[in-house]
Write an enzyme that holds these catalytic residues in place. Structure first.
Site, PDB file in Angstrom:
ATOM      1  N   LYS A 158      -2.662 -13.009  28.828  1.00  0.00           N
ATOM      2  CA  LYS A 158      -4.356 -11.637  29.502  1.00  0.00           C
ATOM      3  C   LYS A 158      -5.123 -11.888  29.363  1.00  0.00           C
ATOM      4  O   LYS A 158      -5.853 -12.664  30.541  1.00  0.00           O
ATOM      5  CB  LYS A 158      -3.653 -10.485  29.900  1.00  0.00           C
ATOM      6  CG  LYS A 158      -4.514  -9.720  30.753  1.00  0.00           C
ATOM      7  CD  LYS A 158      -5.268  -7.963  29.983  1.00  0.00           C
ATOM      8  CE  LYS A 158      -6.712  -8.029  28.725  1.00  0.00           C
ATOM      9  NZ  LYS A 158      -6.302  -7.407  28.980  1.00  0.00           N
ATOM     10  N   CYS A 226      -6.029   5.302  41.781  1.00  0.00           N
ATOM     11  CA  CYS A 226      -4.664   5.175  40.936  1.00  0.00           C
ATOM     12  C   CYS A 226      -4.248   5.473  39.115  1.00  0.00           C
ATOM     13  O   CYS A 226      -3.402   3.832  39.123  1.00  0.00           O
ATOM     14  CB  CYS A 226      -3.888   3.502  42.234  1.00  0.00           C
ATOM     15  SG  CYS A 226      -2.452   3.722  41.913  1.00  0.00           S
ATOM     16  N   CYS A 233      -3.310  10.706  45.527  1.00  0.00           N
ATOM     17  CA  CYS A 233      -2.257  10.013  46.258  1.00  0.00           C
ATOM     18  C   CYS A 233      -3.271  10.296  47.329  1.00  0.00           C
ATOM     19  O   CYS A 233      -3.461  10.183  48.820  1.00  0.00           O
ATOM     20  CB  CYS A 233      -1.762  10.109  46.037  1.00  0.00           C
ATOM     21  SG  CYS A 233      -0.296   9.251  44.643  1.00  0.00           S
ATOM     22  N   CYS A 236      -5.915   8.496  49.383  1.00  0.00           N
ATOM     23  CA  CYS A 236      -5.830   6.729  49.275  1.00  0.00           C
ATOM     24  C   CYS A 236      -5.733   6.188  50.514  1.00  0.00           C
ATOM     25  O   CYS A 236      -4.760   6.829  51.456  1.00  0.00           O
ATOM     26  CB  CYS A 236      -4.778   6.454  47.892  1.00  0.00           C
ATOM     27  SG  CYS A 236      -4.184   4.973  47.983  1.00  0.00           S
ATOM     28  N   CYS A 242       2.896   2.878  51.216  1.00  0.00           N
ATOM     29  CA  CYS A 242       3.138   3.246  49.444  1.00  0.00           C
ATOM     30  C   CYS A 242       4.255   4.132  48.927  1.00  0.00           C
ATOM     31  O   CYS A 242       4.306   5.279  49.466  1.00  0.00           O
ATOM     32  CB  CYS A 242       1.657   3.862  48.353  1.00  0.00           C
ATOM     33  SG  CYS A 242       2.303   3.896  46.634  1.00  0.00           S
TER      34      CYS A 242
END
Length: 298
Positions: A158, A226, A233, A236, A242
């Site tokens: 990463k 998130c 949620c 969102c 989702c």
């Protein structure tokens, strides 16, 4: 014998059709979700936007010094909040952050500057080892390849991918951190158990044009919306589709309206030709309109 062969062809075609549908659905899903997340991110100022590693190196420093500072910022960033990392980088720059300066420090003094960065004692040792390698083997610069960066102490895939993007301006892979891994699995784009597997899966799923922006997009979204624990949620825009949403049917206090997002994609169809054992692939462009409930301003 002839009928048996025909059954095999039909069965094979059915499996191919199902596989094509699965891939097509996943492509539609991630394109839809990315557009919604971009819409939400326009109104978010996340820590990564102001204190991410791309913001921490001195823009006026000489190019090799600037690249080294990018590398240091990313080495310190693992298991560390952006705010803590930014503060540690400021302290290092106040002392003069360069390869030579890192080598001048005694390890305990370097530890004091880095604290409370996550695993600061280990990272102090990594920094000095890395600085010596760069001085001896790279003429005071940093490696310009993924393999070269990953060979440095304390540098993983990463970090290396982000160094390539930020320091060298070259995107050779997707940088997957905990946010990217968590969110891409929560949204159902992929099903993977480790960041390494997530990187491989996303690099197959996403076009290369999305490889670089997806990290910054999802990191900020993960910091502000998130989150790992108690994600928001209810507010969102992805909550209606989702698979992990806890608020699929939750309405906000404001009036709901509908927004159509057109998703363009290319789908490759595979079918059996009349001649046995000959497959033909054709590419067709499709447009899918997805209606998503969003909240209008009062």
């Amino acid at each position: 014998m002839h009928s048996f062969s025909m059954k095999r062809v039909v069965a094979s075609s059915s499996v191919a059709a199902v596989a094509t549908c699965d891939v097509e659905g996943t492509v539609v899903a991630w394109r839809r979700d990315v557009e919604l997340i971009r819409k939400m991110r326009k109104d978010m100022i996340a820590p990564v936007d102001t204190m991410g590693c791309h913001k921490l190196a001195d823009p006026l420093a000489a190019p090799p010094v600037h690249r080294f500072q990018v590398l240091v910022a990313l080495m310190l960033s693992s298991q560390t909040r952006d705010e803590v990392n930014a503060a540690a980088m400021k302290r290092l720059k106040d002392h003069g952050l360069s390869i030579g300066k890192i080598l001048e420090f005694k390890v305990p003094d370097l530890e004091t500057i880095l604290c409370p960065v996550g695993f600061y004692k280990r990272k102090a040792v990594y920094l000095q080892k890395t600085a010596k390698i760069l001085k001896d083997d790279f003429s005071g610069d940093i490696p310009d390849s993924l393999d070269g960066l990953c060979a440095l102490p304390g540098v993983g895939p990463k970090m290396a991918n982000l160094v390539m993007q930020i320091a060298w301006g070259e995107c050779v892979g997707i940088a997957v951190d905990t946010h990217v891994h968590r969110i891409s699995n929560r949204l159902g784009w992929i099903k993977t158990s480790t960041p390494e597997k997530t990187q491989k899966a996303l690099e197959i799923l996403l076009p290369k044009s999305e490889w670089q922006p997806i990290n910054h997009l999802l990191v900020g979204f993960g910091q502000m919306q998130c989150q790992p624990v108690r994600p928001k949620c209810g507010t969102c825009l992805c909550r209606f589709t989702c698979p992990s949403s806890t608020a699929k049917n939750v309405k906000s206090e404001t009036e709901e309206t509908s927004t159509s997002i057109e998703v363009k994609q290319e789908v490759e169809d595979e079918f059996e030709d009349e001649k046995p054992a000959k497959k033909i692939k054709k590419t067709r462009k499709t447009r899918t309109k997805i209606e998503v409930k969003t909240e209008s301003e009062t």
